[in-house]
Design a protein around this motif. Structure first.
Motif, PDB file in Angstrom:
ATOM      1  N   UNK A 209      24.382  -5.074 -57.871  1.00 59.93           N
ATOM      2  CA  UNK A 209      23.871  -4.885 -59.234  1.00 59.93           C
ATOM      3  C   UNK A 209      24.300  -3.537 -59.812  1.00 59.93           C
ATOM      4  N   UNK A 210      24.326  -2.511 -58.962  1.00 62.92           N
ATOM      5  CA  UNK A 210      24.633  -1.175 -59.453  1.00 62.92           C
ATOM      6  C   UNK A 210      26.006  -0.650 -59.115  1.00 62.92           C
ATOM      7  N   UNK A 211      26.762  -1.385 -58.305  1.00 63.69           N
ATOM      8  CA  UNK A 211      28.099  -0.945 -57.936  1.00 63.69           C
ATOM      9  C   UNK A 211      28.137  -0.009 -56.747  1.00 63.69           C
ATOM     10  N   UNK A 212      26.963   0.463 -56.312  1.00 63.79           N
ATOM     11  CA  UNK A 212      26.878   1.354 -55.145  1.00 63.79           C
ATOM     12  C   UNK A 212      25.437   1.359 -54.657  1.00 63.79           C
ATOM     13  N   UNK A 213      25.261   1.716 -53.396  1.00 66.54           N
ATOM     14  CA  UNK A 213      23.917   1.801 -52.833  1.00 66.54           C
ATOM     15  C   UNK A 213      23.900   2.875 -51.761  1.00 66.54           C
ATOM     16  N   UNK A 214      22.848   3.709 -51.771  1.00 65.04           N
ATOM     17  CA  UNK A 214      22.717   4.798 -50.807  1.00 65.04           C
ATOM     18  C   UNK A 214      21.445   4.645 -49.984  1.00 65.04           C
ATOM     19  N   UNK A 215      21.586   4.718 -48.667  1.00 61.64           N
ATOM     20  CA  UNK A 215      20.442   4.843 -47.771  1.00 61.64           C
ATOM     21  C   UNK A 215      20.187   6.341 -47.629  1.00 61.64           C
ATOM     22  N   UNK A 216      19.110   6.816 -48.214  1.00 62.22           N
ATOM     23  CA  UNK A 216      18.861   8.252 -48.301  1.00 62.22           C
ATOM     24  C   UNK A 216      18.384   8.846 -46.978  1.00 62.22           C
ATOM     25  N   UNK A 217      18.606  10.159 -46.868  1.00 62.80           N
ATOM     26  CA  UNK A 217      18.118  10.915 -45.716  1.00 62.80           C
ATOM     27  C   UNK A 217      17.805  12.321 -46.204  1.00 62.80           C
ATOM     28  N   UNK A 218      16.872  12.985 -45.549  1.00 71.45           N
ATOM     29  CA  UNK A 218      16.390  14.289 -45.995  1.00 71.45           C
ATOM     30  C   UNK A 218      17.473  15.362 -46.009  1.00 71.45           C
ATOM     31  N   UNK A 232      35.315  -2.973 -57.095  1.00 71.60           N
ATOM     32  CA  UNK A 232      35.679  -2.989 -58.512  1.00 71.60           C
ATOM     33  C   UNK A 232      35.029  -1.833 -59.265  1.00 71.60           C
ATOM     34  N   UNK A 233      33.766  -1.554 -58.954  1.00 79.50           N
ATOM     35  CA  UNK A 233      33.066  -0.467 -59.633  1.00 79.50           C
ATOM     36  C   UNK A 233      33.686   0.885 -59.291  1.00 79.50           C
ATOM     37  N   UNK A 234      34.029   1.095 -58.007  1.00 84.53           N
ATOM     38  CA  UNK A 234      34.647   2.358 -57.605  1.00 84.53           C
ATOM     39  C   UNK A 234      36.026   2.493 -58.243  1.00 84.53           C
ATOM     40  N   UNK A 235      36.767   1.404 -58.297  1.00 85.35           N
ATOM     41  CA  UNK A 235      38.082   1.429 -58.930  1.00 85.35           C
ATOM     42  C   UNK A 235      38.004   1.781 -60.393  1.00 85.35           C
ATOM     43  N   UNK A 236      36.984   1.298 -61.068  1.00 85.79           N
ATOM     44  CA  UNK A 236      36.789   1.615 -62.484  1.00 85.79           C
ATOM     45  C   UNK A 236      36.523   3.102 -62.677  1.00 85.79           C
ATOM     46  N   UNK A 237      35.733   3.694 -61.777  1.00 87.42           N
ATOM     47  CA  UNK A 237      35.457   5.131 -61.852  1.00 87.42           C
ATOM     48  C   UNK A 237      36.730   5.939 -61.630  1.00 87.42           C
ATOM     49  N   UNK A 242      42.281   9.262 -62.593  1.00 84.44           N
ATOM     50  CA  UNK A 242      43.342   9.056 -61.610  1.00 84.44           C
ATOM     51  C   UNK A 242      44.178   7.834 -61.944  1.00 84.44           C
ATOM     52  N   UNK A 243      45.380   7.818 -61.427  1.00 88.73           N
ATOM     53  CA  UNK A 243      46.199   6.611 -61.428  1.00 88.73           C
ATOM     54  C   UNK A 243      46.178   6.072 -60.012  1.00 88.73           C
ATOM     55  N   UNK A 244      45.685   4.852 -59.848  1.00 90.95           N
ATOM     56  CA  UNK A 244      45.544   4.269 -58.511  1.00 90.95           C
ATOM     57  C   UNK A 244      46.900   3.758 -58.040  1.00 90.95           C
ATOM     58  N   UNK A 245      47.427   4.387 -56.996  1.00 90.96           N
ATOM     59  CA  UNK A 245      48.728   3.997 -56.453  1.00 90.96           C
ATOM     60  C   UNK A 245      48.598   2.821 -55.490  1.00 90.96           C
ATOM     61  N   UNK A 246      47.609   2.900 -54.592  1.00 90.05           N
ATOM     62  CA  UNK A 246      47.367   1.821 -53.637  1.00 90.05           C
ATOM     63  C   UNK A 246      45.872   1.712 -53.394  1.00 90.05           C
ATOM     64  N   UNK A 247      45.430   0.494 -53.161  1.00 88.92           N
ATOM     65  CA  UNK A 247      44.005   0.268 -52.927  1.00 88.92           C
ATOM     66  C   UNK A 247      43.871  -0.750 -51.812  1.00 88.92           C
ATOM     67  N   UNK A 248      43.172  -0.354 -50.745  1.00 87.62           N
ATOM     68  CA  UNK A 248      42.976  -1.256 -49.613  1.00 87.62           C
ATOM     69  C   UNK A 248      41.503  -1.647 -49.518  1.00 87.62           C
ATOM     70  N   UNK A 249      41.251  -2.919 -49.389  1.00 87.09           N
ATOM     71  CA  UNK A 249      39.896  -3.409 -49.335  1.00 87.09           C
ATOM     72  C   UNK A 249      39.672  -4.136 -48.007  1.00 87.09           C
TER      73      UNK A 249
END
Length: 253
Positions: A209-218, A232-237, A242-249
């Motif tokens: 839903x948000x494009x990212x998720x963090x498990x928090x720690x103190x 896709x969300x990270x690529x959009x950011x 930046x110009x994305x030269x290569x992207x591995x998933x």
């Protein structure tokens, strides 16, 4: 079945606020498991200084041979992927350097390179300064890098975005862009779909839903603070600066 039990155990400890207990048990297990192997490898490389067990565990895994060999292999691969030539006299930053696992090998591989390592962990940086030659190490103060704009030919961020709160992602991308020269190359890793099995259904739903998720720690930057990114969300950011030269998933590389 074993993976399911391990996953359920991690979620249980996290749900009762005892992640630090599980982390300590994991540390002691690795310390015992690799004790004899680490002693033998240390004897083999007497002039190579290894980090303290706790620091090595917090930044990688408590295996001296893997620390040495994987760090050397990663350095060679990153040099190749960064399109760096020995005659270029490049300036490289290992962002989130930890115990210098990768950058410590670069001066021997590329003698004409100016190498930097930066990290939030002041104690780790102090260790690197005392034990690793030919690399400049700096502690990151607050959320800004202590370098001038357009300074680096290459920036490596290996397993860094994976341990930074997701809401800081855009800031750090902008900060990396600021310190990079116009034709510089950044190589960055995230926890993508290959790691989604570590999340439960609710966490995975929040991620999508948000494009990212963090498990928090103190403790900021700790291995227990884990962030997952949707590709896709990270690529959009990235496209913002930046110009994305290569992207591995997934499992590729």
């Amino acid at each position: 079945m074993n993976k399911l039990v391990k996953k359920a155990g991690k979620h249980f400890f996290h749900s009762i606020g005892a992640s630090s207990v599980l982390n300590e048990l994991h540390f002691r297990f690795q310390q015992s498991r690799h004790y004899f192997g680490n002693r033998q490898f240390k004897k083999k490389y007497k002039r190579f200084v290894f980090p303290e067990d706790r620091a090595l565990f917090n930044t990688f895994q408590l295996n001296y041979q893997r620390y040495f060999e994987d760090g050397l292999l990663a350095a060679k691969e990153l040099i190749e992927w960064s399109q760096i030539q020995p005659s270029d006299h490049p300036v490289i930053l290992d962002w989130g350097t930890g115990t210098g696992r990768i950058i410590r090998h670069v001066p021997a591989l590329l003698p004409n390179t100016v190498c930097y390592g930066a990290d939030l962990d002041a104690s780790g940086i102090d260790w690197c300064k005392k034990n690793i030659d030919a690399v400049f190490f700096d502690t990151i103060i607050d959320i800004y890098l202590p370098y001038p704009s357009q300074y680096f030919n290459a920036v490596w961020g290996i397993s860094v975005f994976t341990h930074i709160p997701s809401h800081e992602t855009a800031h750090w991308l902008a900060e990396l862009q600021r310190i990079m020269k116009d034709n510089a190359i950044a190589i960055l890793t995230t926890h993508g779909s290959n790691y989604y099995h570590q999340l439960n259904a609710a966490q995975l739903s929040q991620l999508k839903a948000g494009g990212a998720f963090t498990i928090n720690y103190k403790e900021k930057g700790h291995r227990l603070m884990t962030t997952y990114h949707e590709a896709e969300a990270f690529g959009t950011m990235l496209k913002t600066g930046f110009q994305v030269e290569q992207f591995w998933e997934g499992k590729t590389h």
